[in-house]
Design a protein around this motif. Structure first.
Motif, PDB file in Angstrom:
ATOM      1  N   LEU A 109      40.096  34.890 -19.478  1.00  0.00           N
ATOM      2  CA  LEU A 109      39.049  35.916 -19.526  1.00  0.00           C
ATOM      3  C   LEU A 109      38.358  36.057 -18.174  1.00  0.00           C
ATOM      4  O   LEU A 109      38.126  37.168 -17.690  1.00  0.00           O
ATOM      5  N   PHE A 110      38.001  34.936 -17.582  1.00  0.00           N
ATOM      6  CA  PHE A 110      37.321  35.005 -16.288  1.00  0.00           C
ATOM      7  C   PHE A 110      38.247  35.546 -15.204  1.00  0.00           C
ATOM      8  O   PHE A 110      37.795  36.232 -14.282  1.00  0.00           O
ATOM      9  N   ARG A 111      39.528  35.257 -15.306  1.00  0.00           N
ATOM     10  CA  ARG A 111      40.485  35.821 -14.345  1.00  0.00           C
ATOM     11  C   ARG A 111      40.514  37.346 -14.466  1.00  0.00           C
ATOM     12  O   ARG A 111      40.579  38.067 -13.462  1.00  0.00           O
ATOM     13  N   GLU A 112      40.451  37.834 -15.704  1.00  0.00           N
ATOM     14  CA  GLU A 112      40.430  39.274 -15.929  1.00  0.00           C
ATOM     15  C   GLU A 112      39.128  39.880 -15.407  1.00  0.00           C
ATOM     16  O   GLU A 112      39.132  40.960 -14.805  1.00  0.00           O
ATOM     17  N   GLN A 113      38.022  39.188 -15.609  1.00  0.00           N
ATOM     18  CA  GLN A 113      36.750  39.706 -15.100  1.00  0.00           C
ATOM     19  C   GLN A 113      36.737  39.715 -13.574  1.00  0.00           C
ATOM     20  O   GLN A 113      36.210  40.641 -12.961  1.00  0.00           O
ATOM     21  N   GLU A 114      37.310  38.693 -12.965  1.00  0.00           N
ATOM     22  CA  GLU A 114      37.412  38.685 -11.505  1.00  0.00           C
ATOM     23  C   GLU A 114      38.208  39.900 -11.019  1.00  0.00           C
ATOM     24  O   GLU A 114      37.845  40.539 -10.031  1.00  0.00           O
ATOM     25  N   ARG A 115      39.266  40.236 -11.731  1.00  0.00           N
ATOM     26  CA  ARG A 115      40.098  41.370 -11.336  1.00  0.00           C
ATOM     27  C   ARG A 115      39.328  42.679 -11.424  1.00  0.00           C
ATOM     28  O   ARG A 115      39.512  43.573 -10.580  1.00  0.00           O
ATOM     29  N   ARG A 116      38.434  42.785 -12.393  1.00  0.00           N
ATOM     30  CA  ARG A 116      37.798  44.075 -12.671  1.00  0.00           C
ATOM     31  C   ARG A 116      36.555  44.352 -11.827  1.00  0.00           C
ATOM     32  O   ARG A 116      36.286  45.496 -11.501  1.00  0.00           O
ATOM     33  N   VAL A 117      35.771  43.316 -11.528  1.00  0.00           N
ATOM     34  CA  VAL A 117      34.531  43.574 -10.796  1.00  0.00           C
ATOM     35  C   VAL A 117      34.845  43.927  -9.354  1.00  0.00           C
ATOM     36  O   VAL A 117      35.890  43.558  -8.816  1.00  0.00           O
ATOM     37  N   THR A 118      33.921  44.655  -8.738  1.00  0.00           N
ATOM     38  CA  THR A 118      34.144  45.102  -7.355  1.00  0.00           C
ATOM     39  C   THR A 118      33.288  44.340  -6.353  1.00  0.00           C
ATOM     40  O   THR A 118      33.665  44.231  -5.193  1.00  0.00           O
ATOM     41  N   ALA A 119      32.148  43.808  -6.777  1.00  0.00           N
ATOM     42  CA  ALA A 119      31.253  43.100  -5.853  1.00  0.00           C
ATOM     43  C   ALA A 119      31.911  41.799  -5.396  1.00  0.00           C
ATOM     44  O   ALA A 119      32.308  40.980  -6.229  1.00  0.00           O
ATOM     45  N   PRO A 120      32.017  41.563  -4.089  1.00  0.00           N
ATOM     46  CA  PRO A 120      32.683  40.348  -3.582  1.00  0.00           C
ATOM     47  C   PRO A 120      32.053  39.056  -4.098  1.00  0.00           C
ATOM     48  O   PRO A 120      32.775  38.090  -4.392  1.00  0.00           O
ATOM     49  N   THR A 121      30.726  39.025  -4.210  1.00  0.00           N
ATOM     50  CA  THR A 121      30.061  37.805  -4.668  1.00  0.00           C
ATOM     51  C   THR A 121      30.420  37.503  -6.118  1.00  0.00           C
ATOM     52  O   THR A 121      30.703  36.350  -6.481  1.00  0.00           O
ATOM     53  N   LEU A 122      30.437  38.539  -6.948  1.00  0.00           N
ATOM     54  CA  LEU A 122      30.820  38.340  -8.350  1.00  0.00           C
ATOM     55  C   LEU A 122      32.278  37.899  -8.460  1.00  0.00           C
ATOM     56  O   LEU A 122      32.612  37.034  -9.274  1.00  0.00           O
ATOM     57  N   LYS A 123      33.134  38.506  -7.648  1.00  0.00           N
ATOM     58  CA  LYS A 123      34.538  38.082  -7.655  1.00  0.00           C
ATOM     59  C   LYS A 123      34.653  36.595  -7.335  1.00  0.00           C
ATOM     60  O   LYS A 123      35.397  35.849  -7.992  1.00  0.00           O
ATOM     61  N   ALA A 124      33.913  36.161  -6.338  1.00  0.00           N
ATOM     62  CA  ALA A 124      33.964  34.753  -5.930  1.00  0.00           C
ATOM     63  C   ALA A 124      33.417  33.842  -7.028  1.00  0.00           C
ATOM     64  O   ALA A 124      33.945  32.749  -7.263  1.00  0.00           O
ATOM     65  N   ILE A 125      32.365  34.287  -7.713  1.00  0.00           N
ATOM     66  CA  ILE A 125      31.794  33.500  -8.807  1.00  0.00           C
ATOM     67  C   ILE A 125      32.805  33.348  -9.933  1.00  0.00           C
ATOM     68  O   ILE A 125      33.045  32.234 -10.440  1.00  0.00           O
ATOM     69  N   PHE A 126      33.421  34.450 -10.337  1.00  0.00           N
ATOM     70  CA  PHE A 126      34.406  34.377 -11.417  1.00  0.00           C
ATOM     71  C   PHE A 126      35.614  33.529 -11.019  1.00  0.00           C
ATOM     72  O   PHE A 126      36.212  32.864 -11.858  1.00  0.00           O
ATOM     73  N   ARG A 127      35.932  33.531  -9.731  1.00  0.00           N
ATOM     74  CA  ARG A 127      37.055  32.703  -9.278  1.00  0.00           C
ATOM     75  C   ARG A 127      36.724  31.222  -9.483  1.00  0.00           C
ATOM     76  O   ARG A 127      37.593  30.441  -9.882  1.00  0.00           O
ATOM     77  N   THR A 128      35.483  30.835  -9.222  1.00  0.00           N
ATOM     78  CA  THR A 128      35.103  29.438  -9.468  1.00  0.00           C
ATOM     79  C   THR A 128      35.099  29.132 -10.958  1.00  0.00           C
ATOM     80  O   THR A 128      35.389  27.994 -11.365  1.00  0.00           O
ATOM     81  N   PHE A 129      34.791  30.144 -11.791  1.00  0.00           N
ATOM     82  CA  PHE A 129      34.791  29.922 -13.238  1.00  0.00           C
ATOM     83  C   PHE A 129      36.203  29.648 -13.750  1.00  0.00           C
ATOM     84  O   PHE A 129      36.385  28.849 -14.670  1.00  0.00           O
TER      85      PHE A 129
END
Length: 322
Positions: free
Chosen positions: A54-74
């Motif tokens: 799920l978090f991998r999918e959310q990382e793929r969808r969000v556009t903000a770099p900081t959010l992408k990085a956060i989801f990547r750690t998740f």
């Protein structure tokens, strides 16, 4: 929410499964208790992998770099949790009473779930991650820890819960965005561009997920909770927080939230609940007992005065005590 600070915390608080002291011995358990606990941790390993998807999918969808990085750690967190859960299953499997496998309902649900979150809208994916983590964090993990009641479990759960606290804070942050007018406009533009084939794939994925969701939730969450928390107080609290989050806005903008409200209202209705309660509860995945309203009017009014961040902090504070 200060996303940059959250990202700093995510990076600072990383840990390794090898940091745990595996040299200890489990406390003595009855045959029944040992089998139940090992199966719980075996299933938990699979649940954490689903959360990672799920978090991998959310990382793929969000556009903000900081959010992408956060989801990547998740994603990294959930892979680590899965590894820890499997090692805990092996740790407590002292007598090898049987061969343990992930529950069949979990393995049947997993591919449909992964398929669904790929095709369905962002708010649906977030709704499932919020639900799963509230049940896992507020109810299941705490109850397992209390039941096992030894140093090994306490040490592991402390670290896992620290990670899950960050996840829940972001879940509520995203819920606020997915309920906003800005997101509604974005989705209106996107949905007009979807082809008939894409809509059909999304509908099929959603139906398959609902069909397989009920036995999965029953076998992996509800039945185990009846063993480690027979009174069900923590589980009801988790469902109450999910319902209040879905009812925070007086009028829901998103179809999935309206769908869940219809199911709940149907279960609560004197006539519809008596005739269709079991069916509506199954569609919701949790059965009519937990689909029914878990909050009162005063609690709903209070939540609607709170910010999403305040709601997240309150949910997290529950873990500090009963």
């Amino acid at each position: 929410m200060d996303l940059e600070r959250m990202l700093e915390n995510c990076r600072r608080d990383q840990w390794r499964v090898g940091d745990l002291d595996w040299s200890r011995k489990p406390r003595p358990m009855s045959r029944e208790d040992e089998i139940a606990i090992v199966q719980l941790f075996t299933d938990m390993a699979g649940i954490e992998r689903l959360a990672g998807a799920l978090f991998r999918e959310q990382e793929r969808r969000v556009t903000a770099p900081t959010l992408k990085a956060i989801f990547r750690t998740f994603v990294v967190d959930e892979v680590r949790h899965s590894h820890a859960a499997q090692m805990l299953a092996d740790f407590y499997d002292v007598h090898h009473y049987r061969m343990y496998r992930q529950s069949e309902s979990l393995t049947a649900f997993a591919p449909h779930f992964v398929d669904a979150i790929h095709y369905l809208s962002d708010d649906v994916a977030n709704a499932y991650i919020v639900a799963g983590e509230l049940i896992l964090d507020i109810a299941l993990l705490r109850s397992i820890n209390d039941f096992v009641h030894d140093e090994m479990s306490q040490e592991a759960m402390t670290l896992i819960n620290r990670d899950e606290s960050r996840h829940i804070a972001i879940d509520y942050h995203m819920a606020e965005y997915y309920g906003s007018e800005a997101y509604e406009r974005r989705m209106a533009e996107r949905e007009t561009s979807l082809s008939l084939a894409e809509r059909a794939r999304g509908a099929k994925a959603f139906v398959n997920m609902l069909y397989h969701g009920h036995p999965f939730i029953r076998d992996v969450f509800l039945d185990p909770m009846s063993f480690v928390d027979p009174q069900g107080r923590r589980l009801r609290d988790a469902f109450k927080r999910m319902q209040l989050l879905g009812r925070k806005e007086e009028t829901s903008r998103r179809p999935f939230t309206r769908f869940l409200r219809v199911l709940q209202d149907g279960v609560d209705h004197p006539l519809a609940g008596a005739l269709l309660g079991d069916l509506l509860g199954r569609l919701g995945g949790v059965g009519k007992e937990f689909m029914a309203r878990q909050y009162d009017d005063a609690e709903l009014a209070r939540v609607r005065r709170m910010s999403y961040e305040e709601m997240a902090k309150e949910a997290l504070s529950v873990k500090e005590g009963d």
